[in-house]
Enzyme design. Structure first.
Site, PDB file in Angstrom:
ATOM      1  N   GLY A   6     146.263  29.011 143.552  1.00  0.00           N
ATOM      2  CA  GLY A   6     145.845  29.724 142.347  1.00  0.00           C
ATOM      3  C   GLY A   6     146.338  29.019 141.099  1.00  0.00           C
TER       4      GLY A   6
ATOM      5  N   TYR B 174     149.257  46.362 146.331  1.00  0.00           N
ATOM      6  CA  TYR B 174     149.887  45.210 145.671  1.00  0.00           C
ATOM      7  C   TYR B 174     151.414  45.245 145.876  1.00  0.00           C
ATOM      8  CZ  TYR B 174     150.790  42.004 141.682  1.00  0.00           C
ATOM      9  OH  TYR B 174     151.201  40.978 140.862  1.00  0.00           O
TER      10      TYR B 174
ATOM     11  N   ALA C 113     153.078  46.661 148.285  1.00  0.00           N
ATOM     12  CA  ALA C 113     153.398  46.375 149.696  1.00  0.00           C
ATOM     13  C   ALA C 113     153.337  44.866 149.945  1.00  0.00           C
ATOM     14  CB  ALA C 113     152.423  47.103 150.617  1.00  0.00           C
TER      15      ALA C 113
HETATM   16  P1  NAP Z   1     145.365  35.236 137.222  1.00  0.00           P
HETATM   17  O1  NAP Z   1     145.392  34.736 135.819  1.00  0.00           O
HETATM   18  O2  NAP Z   1     144.403  36.285 137.611  1.00  0.00           O
HETATM   19  O3  NAP Z   1     145.183  33.967 138.200  1.00  0.00           O
HETATM   20  C1  NAP Z   1     145.132  34.153 139.578  1.00  0.00           C
HETATM   21  C2  NAP Z   1     144.975  32.816 140.261  1.00  0.00           C
HETATM   22  O4  NAP Z   1     144.926  33.061 141.671  1.00  0.00           O
HETATM   23  C3  NAP Z   1     143.676  32.127 139.881  1.00  0.00           C
HETATM   24  O5  NAP Z   1     143.917  30.741 139.797  1.00  0.00           O
HETATM   25  C4  NAP Z   1     142.779  32.415 141.081  1.00  0.00           C
HETATM   26  O6  NAP Z   1     141.823  31.396 141.331  1.00  0.00           O
HETATM   27  C5  NAP Z   1     143.791  32.423 142.198  1.00  0.00           C
HETATM   28  N1  NAP Z   1     143.308  33.119 143.379  1.00  0.00           N
HETATM   29  C6  NAP Z   1     142.930  34.401 143.514  1.00  0.00           C
HETATM   30  N2  NAP Z   1     142.543  34.651 144.772  1.00  0.00           N
HETATM   31  C7  NAP Z   1     142.685  33.487 145.463  1.00  0.00           C
HETATM   32  C8  NAP Z   1     142.450  33.090 146.798  1.00  0.00           C
HETATM   33  N3  NAP Z   1     141.988  33.946 147.691  1.00  0.00           N
HETATM   34  N4  NAP Z   1     142.689  31.805 147.154  1.00  0.00           N
HETATM   35  C9  NAP Z   1     143.143  30.915 146.237  1.00  0.00           C
HETATM   36  N5  NAP Z   1     143.397  31.237 144.958  1.00  0.00           N
HETATM   37  C10 NAP Z   1     143.162  32.499 144.574  1.00  0.00           C
HETATM   38  O7  NAP Z   1     146.785  35.789 137.673  1.00  0.00           O
HETATM   39  P2  NAP Z   1     148.253  35.542 137.082  1.00  0.00           P
HETATM   40  O8  NAP Z   1     148.547  36.657 136.175  1.00  0.00           O
HETATM   41  O9  NAP Z   1     148.407  34.152 136.613  1.00  0.00           O
HETATM   42  O10 NAP Z   1     149.113  35.769 138.405  1.00  0.00           O
HETATM   43  C11 NAP Z   1     149.591  34.718 139.201  1.00  0.00           C
HETATM   44  C12 NAP Z   1     150.556  35.289 140.235  1.00  0.00           C
HETATM   45  O11 NAP Z   1     151.632  35.939 139.565  1.00  0.00           O
HETATM   46  C13 NAP Z   1     149.923  36.335 141.139  1.00  0.00           C
HETATM   47  O12 NAP Z   1     150.436  36.225 142.434  1.00  0.00           O
HETATM   48  C14 NAP Z   1     150.366  37.637 140.515  1.00  0.00           C
HETATM   49  O13 NAP Z   1     150.380  38.672 141.444  1.00  0.00           O
HETATM   50  C15 NAP Z   1     151.750  37.271 140.035  1.00  0.00           C
HETATM   51  N6  NAP Z   1     152.261  38.128 138.960  1.00  0.00           N
HETATM   52  C16 NAP Z   1     151.623  38.187 137.752  1.00  0.00           C
HETATM   53  C17 NAP Z   1     152.153  39.004 136.772  1.00  0.00           C
HETATM   54  C18 NAP Z   1     151.513  39.113 135.405  1.00  0.00           C
HETATM   55  O14 NAP Z   1     152.029  39.899 134.611  1.00  0.00           O
HETATM   56  N7  NAP Z   1     150.477  38.371 135.091  1.00  0.00           N
HETATM   57  C19 NAP Z   1     153.295  39.734 137.005  1.00  0.00           C
HETATM   58  C20 NAP Z   1     153.919  39.646 138.244  1.00  0.00           C
HETATM   59  C21 NAP Z   1     153.394  38.827 139.210  1.00  0.00           C
HETATM   60  P3  NAP Z   1     140.284  31.507 140.852  1.00  0.00           P
HETATM   61  O15 NAP Z   1     140.329  31.870 139.383  1.00  0.00           O
HETATM   62  O16 NAP Z   1     139.726  30.169 141.145  1.00  0.00           O
HETATM   63  O17 NAP Z   1     139.668  32.590 141.680  1.00  0.00           O
END
Ligand code: NAP
Length: 248
Positions: free
Chosen positions: A14, A157, A159
């Site tokens: 991702g 999420y 879990a």
């Molecule tokens: P985001 O902007 O929505 O980006 C998610 C990334 O994951 C994208 O690059 C997406 O790729 C990729 N992805 C989704 N499903 C996938 C799959 N099946 N296989 C491969 N890649 C996949 O999310 P983010 O906010 O940066 O979050 C990144 C991580 O941090 C996540 O694990 C999230 O749970 C965690 N997190 C985020 C926050 C927050 O506040 N933002 C807080 C705590 C934890 P595509 O776009 O190509 O589909």
């Protein structure tokens, strides 16, 4: 002693946007060759690769839905073909499908567990042999404050993210003697599409509860990853919370 990252190879799942993109860029800036994995967003992944190359770094974009084990295996094998080794695995890919439990259907339960948790089994098992060959291999799992504290409408999420914390500690125990470290990072609320998709009034409410009174930046998570890679030889099985004091 700081581990030199020059010439090391990382896979960031991702990596096409948000936190994953920031991690890809931060590692590349420090000499790591980076595989920017994406699922559907090829253009964004290629844009991140271009930005890295423009700054003199090395990166390739590889598409794979890591919730499927064959695709995760292909991602790891293509990494090995592209760069000859694998030293750092950042399990960052994640999605949310928020619903209160009463309304949560089985599909939204399974999808979130598959993408956030089962994917980590898929990539890590495929990468293990190569990580063991590395000097100072690193597995970094991007969990969440929601895995620590729970979240309204987020049983699926929470879990998955809590599952990552248990996975991290157990694998860390098993690998400690090999020099491969395994850690989780638990971001709080970070300014990415995932959080900006919240209705503004809900977001404002969230910010008012954060002791630091602001959302975090993706780069702040990326620097946590860099720290664990560069200076983390004696840090394993830990949860690094980067959350502005929201959960202590
Ligand atoms: P985001 O902007 O929505 O980006 C998610 C990334 O994951 C994208 O690059 C997406 O790729 C990729 N992805 C989704 N499903 C996938 C799959 N099946 N296989 C491969 N890649 C996949 O999310 P983010 O906010 O940066 O979050 C990144 C991580 O941090 C996540 O694990 C999230 O749970 C965690 N997190 C985020 C926050 C927050 O506040 N933002 C807080 C705590 C934890 P595509 O776009 O190509 O589909």
């Amino acid at each position: 002693m700081l581990t030199s990252l020059k010439g090391k190879v990382a896979v960031v799942t991702g990596g096409s946007k948000g936190i994953g993109a920031a991690i890809s860029k931060e590692l590349a800036k420090n000499g790591v060759k980076v595989v920017v994995n994406y699922n559907s967003n090829k253009e964004s992944a290629e844009e991140i690769v271009k930005q890295i190359e423009a700054e003199g770094g090395a990166a390739v974009a590889i598409g794979a839905d890591v919730s499927y084990s064959e695709q995760a295996k292909r991602l790891i094998e293509e990494t090995k073909e592209a760069f000859g080794q694998l030293d750092i695995l950042v399990n960052n890919a994640g999605i949310t499908r928020d619903r209160t439990f009463k309304k949560l259907g089985e599909e939204d339960w399974r999808k979130v567990i598959d993408v956030n948790l089962n994917s980590v089994y898929n990539t890590t098992s495929a990468a293990l042999t190569y990580l063991l060959e590395s000097e100072g291999g690193r597995v970094i799992n991007i969990s969440s404050i929601i895995g620590q504290a729970g979240g309204f409408g987020q049983t699926n999420y929470a879990a998955a993210k809590a599952g990552l914390l248990g996975f991290t500690k157990s694998l860390a125990l098993e690998l400690a003697r090999t020099g491969v470290t395994v850690n989780s990072i638990c971001p709080g609320f970070i300014e990415t599409e995932m959080v900006m998709a919240m209705p503004e009034n809900v977001r404002e409410q969230v910010i008012s509860k954060i002791p630091a009174r602001r959302l975090g930046h993706s780069e702040e998570i990326a620097r946590g990853v860099l720290y664990l890679c560069q200076d983390g030889a004696y840090i394993t099985g830990q949860e690094l919370s980067i959350n502005g004091g929201l959960y202590m």
